[in-house]
Design an enzyme around this catalytic site. Structure first.
Site, PDB file in Angstrom:
ATOM      1  CE1 TYR A 143      -3.575  -2.569   0.469  1.00 30.08           C
ATOM      2  CE2 TYR A 143      -4.678  -0.503   0.976  1.00 30.08           C
ATOM      3  CZ  TYR A 143      -4.731  -1.838   0.631  1.00 30.08           C
ATOM      4  OH  TYR A 143      -5.950  -2.427   0.447  1.00 30.08           O
ATOM      5  CE  LYS A 194       1.174 -17.179  -2.863  1.00 37.92           C
ATOM      6  NZ  LYS A 194       0.687 -18.526  -3.337  1.00 37.92           N
ATOM      7  CG  ASP A 226      -2.477 -19.902  -2.046  1.00 33.97           C
ATOM      8  OD1 ASP A 226      -1.894 -19.946  -0.928  1.00 33.97           O
ATOM      9  OD2 ASP A 226      -2.090 -20.563  -3.030  1.00 33.97           O
ATOM     10  CG  ASP A 250      -8.151  -4.690   1.129  1.00 35.04           C
ATOM     11  OD1 ASP A 250      -9.097  -4.214   1.776  1.00 35.04           O
ATOM     12  OD2 ASP A 250      -8.073  -4.627  -0.117  1.00 35.04           O
ATOM     13  CG  ASP A 254     -13.685  -7.068   1.534  1.00 41.27           C
ATOM     14  OD1 ASP A 254     -13.535  -6.335   2.527  1.00 41.27           O
ATOM     15  OD2 ASP A 254     -14.056  -6.648   0.414  1.00 41.27           O
TER      16      ASP A 254
HETATM   17  C1  IPM Z   1     -10.573  -1.260   3.488  1.00 42.53           C
HETATM   18  C2  IPM Z   1     -10.791  -0.607   2.158  1.00 42.53           C
HETATM   19  C3  IPM Z   1      -9.642   0.347   1.878  1.00 42.53           C
HETATM   20  C4  IPM Z   1      -8.379  -0.474   1.744  1.00 42.53           C
HETATM   21  C5  IPM Z   1      -9.829   1.267   0.656  1.00 42.53           C
HETATM   22  C6  IPM Z   1     -11.109   2.057   0.739  1.00 42.53           C
HETATM   23  C7  IPM Z   1      -8.648   2.187   0.483  1.00 42.53           C
HETATM   24  O1  IPM Z   1     -10.944  -1.568   1.166  1.00 42.53           O
HETATM   25  O2  IPM Z   1     -10.466  -0.525   4.506  1.00 42.53           O
HETATM   26  O3  IPM Z   1     -10.520  -2.487   3.546  1.00 42.53           O
HETATM   27  O4  IPM Z   1      -8.056  -0.992   0.677  1.00 42.53           O
HETATM   28  O5  IPM Z   1      -7.682  -0.587   2.749  1.00 42.53           O
HETATM   29 MG    MG Z   2     -11.010  -3.564   1.900  1.00 40.26          MG
END
Ligand code: IPM
Ligand code: MG
Length: 369
Positions: A143, A194, A226, A250, A254
């Site tokens: 990042y 990884k 993975d 990240d 999710d």
């Molecule tokens: C998160 C989001 C952010 C990230 C974006 C909005 C920059 O996806 O907080 O998970 O990638 O960190």
């Molecule tokens: Mg995210």
């Protein structure tokens, strides 16, 4: 409890302001029933800030963020700002807050409430009782790594590049925190990278193994990213704490979020290093985004933001009991069958964003009763 707990509210874009209003409601409720007071300053971030100031966060707001006890953020982004140059895009405000406040530790719990078991796309027996914590490194890795950019080579062809880079200190502090958090849970940490492909992954594994020597009571295992994604949907209850880098965190968070079936339920905390008095810089935000498609329609689920505020009570103010009462209030409201549109199912009662916030406050009153 005394006053002078300083909060900076950054509602941001889309449904951000709507869900943050429900946290204000909760805070007002707590002031009445539990005599807990907060000083709230408001600021702009994301597209809302860009529209007024031409940037995603101002220096003034950054200095406010540095000086409060905790920042509570709604959400940033939306199609309106899709064509803004990258350094001023809404997300840039979020990334600057994380980086400049040195919020290296992002805690993303994924908990399945019994009353929302049906909301998951996975079979109930796979997710029932799920309680895992993803600990994502938040201020380094790909990042922020340099060099990065899109460049034209001498032969006229172009290339895009990012750099995955971690120092020993950056890995050490996040892994160390994972052990400390695990000690208060089920004492198991899975470190994810990884190492089969990436040098930074080999290094991550070495450092994690070293830090582990200081925490013999915690069980440490290593897993490739993975495989971890696959294991999260195959058998998520095998995990307690997952610690991983910025990008894998990240993606995997999710994935973990969706195990619960309702992105509208998931809180997060981003913490900096503790000073001598144990105080940490901190920002709390829901995991969900700004959902521009439903903004302004009273449909947004405020529970992720309210639960983020419960994390704020716990981690920034050491108000464990108040955090638990607030979490219980949320659970009771769900058990009573109240649902916003995103978690609505047959036989339940659909409520608006306000309706949900009010119900939580009513429940808080009862619990204080
Ligand atoms: C998160 C989001 C952010 C990230 C974006 C909005 C920059 O996806 O907080 O998970 O990638 O960190
Ligand atoms: Mg995210």
């Amino acid at each position: 409890m005394s006053a002078n707990k300083k909060l900076l509210f950054l509602p941001g874009d889309g449904i951000g302001p709507e869900v943050m209003d429900q946290v204000r409601r909760v805070i007002d409720g707590m002031a009445k029933t539990r005599s807990v007071n907060f000083d709230i300053t408001d600021g702009l971030v994301g597209g809302a800030c860009y529209d007024k100031h031409g940037c995603a966060v101002t220096d003034e707001t950054m200095s406010d963020a540095m000086n409060v006890d905790a920042v509570v953020l709604g959400a940033v982004g939306g199609p309106k700002w899709d064509n803004v140059e990258r350094q001023h895009r809404p997300e840039a405000g979020l990334l600057r807050l994380r980086k400049d406040m040195d919020l290296y530790a992002n805690l993303r719990p994924a908990i399945v409430f019994d009353s929302l078991l049906d909301a998951s796309t996975l079979k109930p027996e796979i997710v029932q009782g799920l309680d895992i914590l993803i600990l994502r490194e938040l201020t380094a890795g790909v990042y922020f790594g340099e060099p990065r950019g899109i460049e034209t080579l001498p032969d006229g062809t172009r290339r895009g590049l990012d750099t995955q880079v971690y120092t020993e200190a950056e890995i050490d502090r996040i892994v160390r925190l994972s052990f400390e958090l695990a000690a208060k849970r089920d004492s198991r940490v899975t470190s994810v990278e990884k190492a089969n492909v990436m040098e930074s992954g080999v290094f991550w594994r070495q450092v994690a193994t070293n830090v582990h020597k200081d925490y013999p009571a915690i069980a440490l295992s290593h897993m490739y990213a993975d495989n971890c994604a696959m294991q999260l949907v195959r058998n998520p209850k095998q995990f307690d704490v997952i610690v991983t880098d910025n990008l894998f965190g990240d993606i995997l968070s999710d994935c973990a979020a969706m195990l619960t079936g309702s992105l509208g339920m998931l809180p997060s905390a981003s913490l900096g290093e503790a000073d001598e008095s144990g105080r940490r810089r901190a920002m709390y935000e829901p995991v969900h985004g700004s959902a521009p498609d439903i903004a302004g329609q009273a449909k947004a689920n405020p529970l992720a933001t309210i639960l983020s505020f419960a994390m704020c009570l716990r981690y920034s103010f050491d108000m464990k009991e108040d955090a638990e009462v607030l979490e219980r209030a949320v659970e009771n409201v769900l058990n009573a069958g109240l649902r916003t549109a995103d978690i609505m199912s047959p036989g339940m009662t659909q409520v608006t964003t306000d309706g949900m916030g009010k119900a939580v406050v009513t429940e808080l009153d009862k619990l204080a009763g």
